[in-house]
Design a protein around this motif. Structure first.
Motif, PDB file in Angstrom:
ATOM      1  N   MET A  10       0.866  -1.073   0.160  1.00 43.98           N
ATOM      2  CA  MET A  10       0.204  -0.041   0.028  1.00 43.98           C
ATOM      3  C   MET A  10       0.980   1.070   0.057  1.00 43.98           C
ATOM      4  SD  MET A  10      -2.759   1.010   2.780  1.00 43.98           S
ATOM      5  CE  MET A  10      -1.694   2.266   3.616  1.00 43.98           C
ATOM      6  N   THR A  11       0.495   2.105  -1.001  1.00 46.78           N
ATOM      7  CA  THR A  11       1.395   3.405  -0.792  1.00 46.78           C
ATOM      8  C   THR A  11       0.358   4.287   0.353  1.00 46.78           C
ATOM      9  OG1 THR A  11      -0.074   4.008  -2.892  1.00 46.78           O
ATOM     10  CG2 THR A  11       2.546   3.422  -3.113  1.00 46.78           C
ATOM     11  N   ALA A  12       1.186   5.073   1.083  1.00 43.93           N
ATOM     12  CA  ALA A  12       0.731   5.746   2.053  1.00 43.93           C
ATOM     13  C   ALA A  12       0.314   7.268   1.340  1.00 43.93           C
ATOM     14  CB  ALA A  12       1.726   6.481   3.013  1.00 43.93           C
ATOM     15  N   ILE A  13       0.959   7.877   0.240  1.00 41.53           N
ATOM     16  CA  ILE A  13       0.337   8.888  -0.279  1.00 41.53           C
ATOM     17  C   ILE A  13      -0.114   8.547  -1.786  1.00 41.53           C
ATOM     18  CG2 ILE A  13       1.203  11.027  -1.333  1.00 41.53           C
ATOM     19  CD1 ILE A  13       1.200  11.418   1.560  1.00 41.53           C
ATOM     20  N   THR A  14      -1.374   9.013  -1.958  1.00 48.39           N
ATOM     21  CA  THR A  14      -1.785   9.134  -3.395  1.00 48.39           C
ATOM     22  C   THR A  14      -1.989  10.283  -4.067  1.00 48.39           C
ATOM     23  OG1 THR A  14      -3.867   8.529  -2.743  1.00 48.39           O
ATOM     24  CG2 THR A  14      -2.741   6.756  -3.155  1.00 48.39           C
ATOM     25  N   THR A  15      -2.124  10.610  -5.318  1.00 53.93           N
ATOM     26  CA  THR A  15      -2.264  12.090  -5.870  1.00 53.93           C
ATOM     27  C   THR A  15      -3.610  11.680  -6.901  1.00 53.93           C
ATOM     28  OG1 THR A  15      -0.679  11.620  -7.315  1.00 53.93           O
ATOM     29  CG2 THR A  15      -0.216  13.035  -5.341  1.00 53.93           C
ATOM     30  N   ARG A  16      -4.347  12.491  -7.060  1.00 57.20           N
ATOM     31  CA  ARG A  16      -5.273  12.557  -8.240  1.00 57.20           C
ATOM     32  C   ARG A  16      -5.527  14.101  -8.461  1.00 57.20           C
ATOM     33  NH1 ARG A  16     -10.509  14.120  -7.144  1.00 57.20           N
ATOM     34  NH2 ARG A  16     -10.899  14.552  -5.244  1.00 57.20           N
ATOM     35  N   LYS A  17      -5.872  14.140  -9.687  1.00 57.54           N
ATOM     36  CA  LYS A  17      -6.255  15.670 -10.409  1.00 57.54           C
ATOM     37  C   LYS A  17      -7.955  16.041 -10.270  1.00 57.54           C
ATOM     38  CE  LYS A  17      -3.482  16.107 -13.664  1.00 57.54           C
ATOM     39  NZ  LYS A  17      -2.619  16.675 -14.830  1.00 57.54           N
ATOM     40  N   ASP A  18      -8.246  16.955  -9.540  1.00 57.03           N
ATOM     41  CA  ASP A  18      -9.478  17.509  -9.769  1.00 57.03           C
ATOM     42  C   ASP A  18      -9.426  18.771 -10.581  1.00 57.03           C
ATOM     43  OD1 ASP A  18     -11.856  19.002  -8.745  1.00 57.03           O
ATOM     44  OD2 ASP A  18     -12.261  17.312  -7.644  1.00 57.03           O
ATOM     45  N   GLY A  19      -9.721  18.725 -11.966  1.00 62.08           N
ATOM     46  CA  GLY A  19      -9.378  19.843 -12.729  1.00 62.08           C
ATOM     47  C   GLY A  19      -8.037  20.180 -12.557  1.00 62.08           C
ATOM     48  N   ASP A  20      -7.858  21.336 -12.195  1.00 62.42           N
ATOM     49  CA  ASP A  20      -6.418  22.198 -11.991  1.00 62.42           C
ATOM     50  C   ASP A  20      -5.832  21.975 -10.668  1.00 62.42           C
ATOM     51  OD1 ASP A  20      -8.234  23.684 -10.960  1.00 62.42           O
ATOM     52  OD2 ASP A  20      -7.562  25.617 -12.145  1.00 62.42           O
ATOM     53  N   VAL A  21      -6.587  21.133  -9.640  1.00 61.39           N
ATOM     54  CA  VAL A  21      -6.094  21.101  -8.355  1.00 61.39           C
ATOM     55  C   VAL A  21      -5.579  19.690  -8.108  1.00 61.39           C
ATOM     56  CG1 VAL A  21      -6.647  21.137  -5.829  1.00 61.39           C
ATOM     57  CG2 VAL A  21      -7.755  22.758  -7.379  1.00 61.39           C
ATOM     58  N   LEU A  22      -4.317  19.522  -7.690  1.00 57.20           N
ATOM     59  CA  LEU A  22      -3.731  18.264  -7.259  1.00 57.20           C
ATOM     60  C   LEU A  22      -4.055  17.737  -5.812  1.00 57.20           C
ATOM     61  CD1 LEU A  22      -1.771  15.809  -8.285  1.00 57.20           C
ATOM     62  CD2 LEU A  22      -0.124  17.189  -7.121  1.00 57.20           C
ATOM     63  N   VAL A  23      -4.815  16.774  -5.632  1.00 54.86           N
ATOM     64  CA  VAL A  23      -5.286  16.527  -4.525  1.00 54.86           C
ATOM     65  C   VAL A  23      -4.412  15.283  -3.884  1.00 54.86           C
ATOM     66  CG1 VAL A  23      -7.308  15.458  -3.031  1.00 54.86           C
ATOM     67  CG2 VAL A  23      -7.641  17.031  -4.818  1.00 54.86           C
ATOM     68  N   ILE A  42       4.659  17.000  -3.984  1.00 56.33           N
ATOM     69  CA  ILE A  42       5.218  18.566  -4.280  1.00 56.33           C
ATOM     70  C   ILE A  42       5.901  18.777  -5.655  1.00 56.33           C
ATOM     71  CG2 ILE A  42       6.555  20.612  -3.546  1.00 56.33           C
ATOM     72  CD1 ILE A  42       4.028  20.008  -2.000  1.00 56.33           C
ATOM     73  N   ALA A  43       6.665  17.840  -5.881  1.00 59.41           N
ATOM     74  CA  ALA A  43       7.343  17.683  -7.302  1.00 59.41           C
ATOM     75  C   ALA A  43       6.660  17.485  -8.272  1.00 59.41           C
ATOM     76  CB  ALA A  43       8.564  16.681  -7.242  1.00 59.41           C
ATOM     77  N   GLU A  44       5.485  16.573  -8.183  1.00 60.83           N
ATOM     78  CA  GLU A  44       4.675  16.158  -9.384  1.00 60.83           C
ATOM     79  C   GLU A  44       3.809  17.436  -9.638  1.00 60.83           C
ATOM     80  OE1 GLU A  44       1.960  13.059  -8.304  1.00 60.83           O
ATOM     81  OE2 GLU A  44       0.710  13.784  -9.987  1.00 60.83           O
ATOM     82  N   ALA A  45       3.331  18.299  -8.579  1.00 61.64           N
ATOM     83  CA  ALA A  45       2.803  19.562  -8.712  1.00 61.64           C
ATOM     84  C   ALA A  45       3.666  20.397  -9.707  1.00 61.64           C
ATOM     85  CB  ALA A  45       2.242  20.280  -7.623  1.00 61.64           C
ATOM     86  N   ALA A  85      -0.204  21.915 -15.694  1.00 59.66           N
ATOM     87  CA  ALA A  85      -1.890  22.102 -15.415  1.00 59.66           C
ATOM     88  C   ALA A  85      -2.482  22.139 -14.202  1.00 59.66           C
ATOM     89  CB  ALA A  85      -2.615  20.684 -16.081  1.00 59.66           C
ATOM     90  N   VAL A  86      -1.590  21.817 -13.165  1.00 63.64           N
ATOM     91  CA  VAL A  86      -1.842  22.205 -11.980  1.00 63.64           C
ATOM     92  C   VAL A  86      -1.523  23.539 -11.573  1.00 63.64           C
ATOM     93  CG1 VAL A  86      -0.936  21.269  -9.688  1.00 63.64           C
ATOM     94  CG2 VAL A  86      -1.370  19.449 -11.386  1.00 63.64           C
TER      95      VAL A  86
END
Ligand code: 3HC
Ligand code: NAI
Length: 681
Positions: free
Chosen positions: A1-14, A37-40, A45-46
């Motif tokens: 399991m990864t502790a941190i996941t990211t998903r894009k909600d339009g232009d916001v990285l959650v 943070i690096a991904e953002a 688009a973020v």
């Protein structure tokens, strides 16, 4: 399991952190946050980032289990800096608790939103450290020194509304719509040309503010190293540029985290949690619903015990044998509540709500429908047996019958009932409405369900519960006995009352043994009809009419304000008493006093462990900390013994053994000392 996941909600990285149970900032979480943070940064688009916790809470702090081990990168201060340096605004979306490193992450974010039920704080000081990821430097810059200083030095969290009032939270959002509201907030702020950066703020202090704070809190903070370090770190935030303040914070943090106090306080953090885990009681053990409690005896203990339940909203029926003590007991409960209200810690309405839950009675039959009855009548086996037999006949089947006995055998009491599996000891400490400790005494036949119910109930009435098995005095009073015995012996051998007390005060106890005896009353356990000559100094003083604080004369003399002064008369009485017993007096140094008072307690604790009367050494530490004022920064008697070395303790015990009547060295202690082991390991 990864502790941190990211998903894009339009232009916001959650960015969602899912590291149960409390989202501690362990290595996987730190790595994941840095990567997010690096991904953002890399994704044009973020436009903004939301950091949110899955499950029950935002980050509850650094992972305490990583302390004292070699830390895997990136460190939390590094991650926090990365977040703050993000050119795209980062919004902390807070629910549950944002504590310690968790709040430091939030402080590095450019904006913070929270649900109304969230709590925010920097509790590091309670673990003997200070916020080590910029908390001492950023919080004063964000909320001002006056609000930040008590938060950092007390470690107590504040509710979201208060956090909003001091500027720590930018917006309170819907309890059930945190993520959506945080994303909407992120879009609102994304277009702004500049975003707030905590480290660039300024922290200002009035001259003399820190010294004033030190003075005001001196008593509460006495003995602890971390609070002073916290004050110095916040002071640095007001006098040094951010980077230098951070260096100061780091220096203070490193010193504390490697020190003995922090190790002891971390031990206690886990000890308190371990204490609630009971052998043979699984998480799915059915609980007995407790909707109504009966209490027998409205004396010193009964009234205080009743208050615990009334304050928790549980109705209480209070039974006495006569009207006068019943009225006295009820009046005292009201008086205590009113005193609390006077201090502003309760409203007049809350006092009435609590009192309305109380039903005083003289009729046993009124206890019939109680789910739990706690007996707090005189400490005599014959009376306890009579009362339990009667309760058993009156109180409905399935209800729990408990005794608040300090010493007596729960199994013998249980045996007079038809429901020994539903009998248990619930040993409260005086004053029972104040002291945090509850010793739960497990009888030989007590059912797991009754035990689990008592445990769950202790949480409801905000006690720290520890399970003990049947033995004379259970954990706490059993270990107190050798200390009292040695105190008595030391007096006869020539140590002065005030010198003995002072040794324990200097060690960190709030009271010495003789101050404690004077407070409790010298006549506790004294039999006025005993025709034998007194064995103990305390009994000899009783015979001479000295009763302690209650009549102004005990081991000390007291004035009307209860200030104590050593008594030359008592000193002489002790000398004469020793002479009559043929005991030669000598000068006794402080080290011998300390060793003879405390080492036998460690030995008794080890005996309790080897006899299986306590489940684990750390339970013993919790008892002594919460029931008898053992200084927290030493970790409790068992942890303290481990710290100074069990071989040292055993050598001391062997040296003093000839002077310690009836002394028996614990085999467990001797073996551990010989093998280089620890009691708490
Ligand atoms: N690290 C590791 N484990 C932790 C932890 C932490 N920070 N906080 C809680 N846990 C563990 C507990 O040991 C317990 O484990 P167990 O189930 O195996 O016994 C489990 O999480 C659940 O904890 P609680 O039983 O305490 O759960 P509650 O719901 O009663 O309370 C809480 C939740 C209020 C978050 C409470 O756990 C708490 O106060 N935690 C500690 C918070 C804290 O001190 N944070 C600061 C850490 S130091 C720091 O951040 C340093 C930084 O400045 C560099
Ligand atoms: P107390 O003497 O102040 O109160 C006992 C009360 O019980 C009296 O008001 C008495 O009238 C009443 N009582 C006696 N027999 C009764 C009966 N048959 N039915 C109804 N009421 C009856 O005593 P205290 O100090 O409150 O102690 C009670 C119990 O709590 C004892 O077992 C004691 O060992 C234990 N205890 C005492 C502590 C302390 O610091 N005082 C601490 C922890 C436990």
């Amino acid at each position: 399991m990864t502790a941190i996941t990211t998903r894009k909600d339009g232009d916001v990285l959650v960015v969602t952190s899912d590291n149960p149970p409390v989202n501690a900032l362990g290595v996987a979480v730190r790595q994941g946050l840095a990567a997010a943070i690096a991904e953002a940064a890399a994704d044009p688009a973020v436009k903004a980032v939301v950091i949110i916790g899955a499950g029950r809470t935002f980050f509850a702090g650094a992972d305490i289990t990583e302390f004292g081990k070699s830390m895997q990168g990136p460190g939390l201060p590094e991650v926090v800096d990365l977040i703050e340096a993000s050119t795209k605004p980062v919004i902390a979306a807070i629910h549950g608790t944002a504590l310690g490193g968790g709040l430091e992450v939030a402080l590095a974010c450019h904006y913070r939103v929270a649900v109304p039920s969230a709590k925010l704080g920097l509790p590091e000081v309670k673990l003997g450290i200070l916020p080590g990821a910029g908390g001492t430097q950023r919080l004063p810059r964000v909320v001002g020194v006056e609000a930040a200083l008590p938060m950092i030095v007390s470690g107590d969290p504040i509710p979201a509304r208060k956090a909003e009032a001091i500027g720590l939270i930018d917006r309170i959002v819907g309890e059930a719509s945190l993520e959506a509201d945080a994303i909407a907030y992120a879009r609102e702020v994304a277009g702004k040309s500049a975003h707030p950066v905590a480290s660039r703020g300024e922290a200002k202090a009035e001259p003399g503010m820190f010294d004033h704070f030190r003075q005001q809190n001196a008593r509460r903070l006495k003995g602890f190293e971390a609070p002073e370090a916290c004050i110095q770190a916040v002071e640095a935030a007001t006098t040094l540029p951010f980077d230098q303040g951070m260096a100061k914070e780091r220096e203070l943090f490193m010193k504390l985290v490697t020190g003995d106090q922090s190790k002891a306080l971390r031990h206690l953090f886990f000890a308190e949690r371990a204490a609630s885990k009971i052998d043979g009681v699984t998480a799915d053990t059915p609980l007995i619903p407790i909707a109504k409690v009966g209490i027998l005896g409205a004396g010193t203990m009964g009234g205080g015990i009743a208050m615990n339940f009334l304050s928790a909203g549980i109705p209480v029926t209070l039974l006495e044998r006569e009207q006068a003590p019943l009225d006295r007991g009820v009046a005292l409960i009201r008086k205590n509540y009113e005193a609390t209200a006077k201090k502003g810690r309760m409203t007049a309405e809350q006092v009435e709500t609590a009192m309305a839950l109380l039903t005083p009675t003289l009729a046993f039959d009124d206890l019939a429908d109680c789910d739990l009855v706690i007996e707090a009548v005189f400490e005599l086996m014959a009376i306890k047996k009579e009362v339990f037999a009667r309760l058993d006949g009156v109180v409905k089947q399935g209800a729990i019958l408990a005794s608040n006995t300090s010493y007596l055998d729960i199994d013998e009491i249980a045996a007079v009932t038809q429901r020994p599996d539903h009998v248990i000891g619930l040993h409260f400490f005086s004053p029972a409405n104040v002291m945090r400790l509850l010793e739960i005494v497990r009888g030989a036949k007590t059912s797991p369900s009754v035990l689990a119910t008592a445990m769950a109930l202790s949480k409801k009435i905000r006690k720290v519960a520890v399970v003990a098995c049947v033995c004379h005095g259970f954990i706490g009073n059993r270990m107190l006995a050798p200390r009292q015995q040695q105190g008595n012996a030391l007096l006869l051998e020539g140590a002065r009352v005030e010198d003995i007390d002072q040794v324990l005060l200097d060690f960190g106890f709030p009271m010495g043994p003789f101050q404690m005896s004077d407070l409790a009353g010298l006549d506790i356990g004294w039999d006025p009809n005993n025709s034998h000559p007194a064995e103990k100094v305390q009994d000899m003083l009783c015979e001479a009419g000295l009763r302690g604080q209650k009549n102004g004369h005990g081991f000390y003399d007291y004035d009307e304000k209860r200030n104590r002064t050593p008594s030359a008369k008592v000193e002489q009485m002790i000398r004469d008493f020793a002479a009559r017993k043929g005991i030669a007096q000598r000068r006794i140094d402080r080290q011998e006093i300390l060793e003879r008072l405390l080492y036998p307690m460690v030995n008794e604790g080890a005996l309790i462990l080897e006899e299986g009367k306590a489940q684990r050494a750390s339970d013993i530490d919790i008892v002594w900390l919460n029931g008898y004022g053992w200084p927290a920064w030493t970790g409790g008697p068992m942890f303290w013994a481990d710290t100074i070395g069990l071989d040292v303790v055993v050598a001391g015990l062997e040296k003093h053994a000839p002077k310690m009547e009836g002394f028996r060295l614990s085999k467990l202690l001797a073996d551990k000392a010989a093998g280089g082991g620890k009691l708490t390991a």
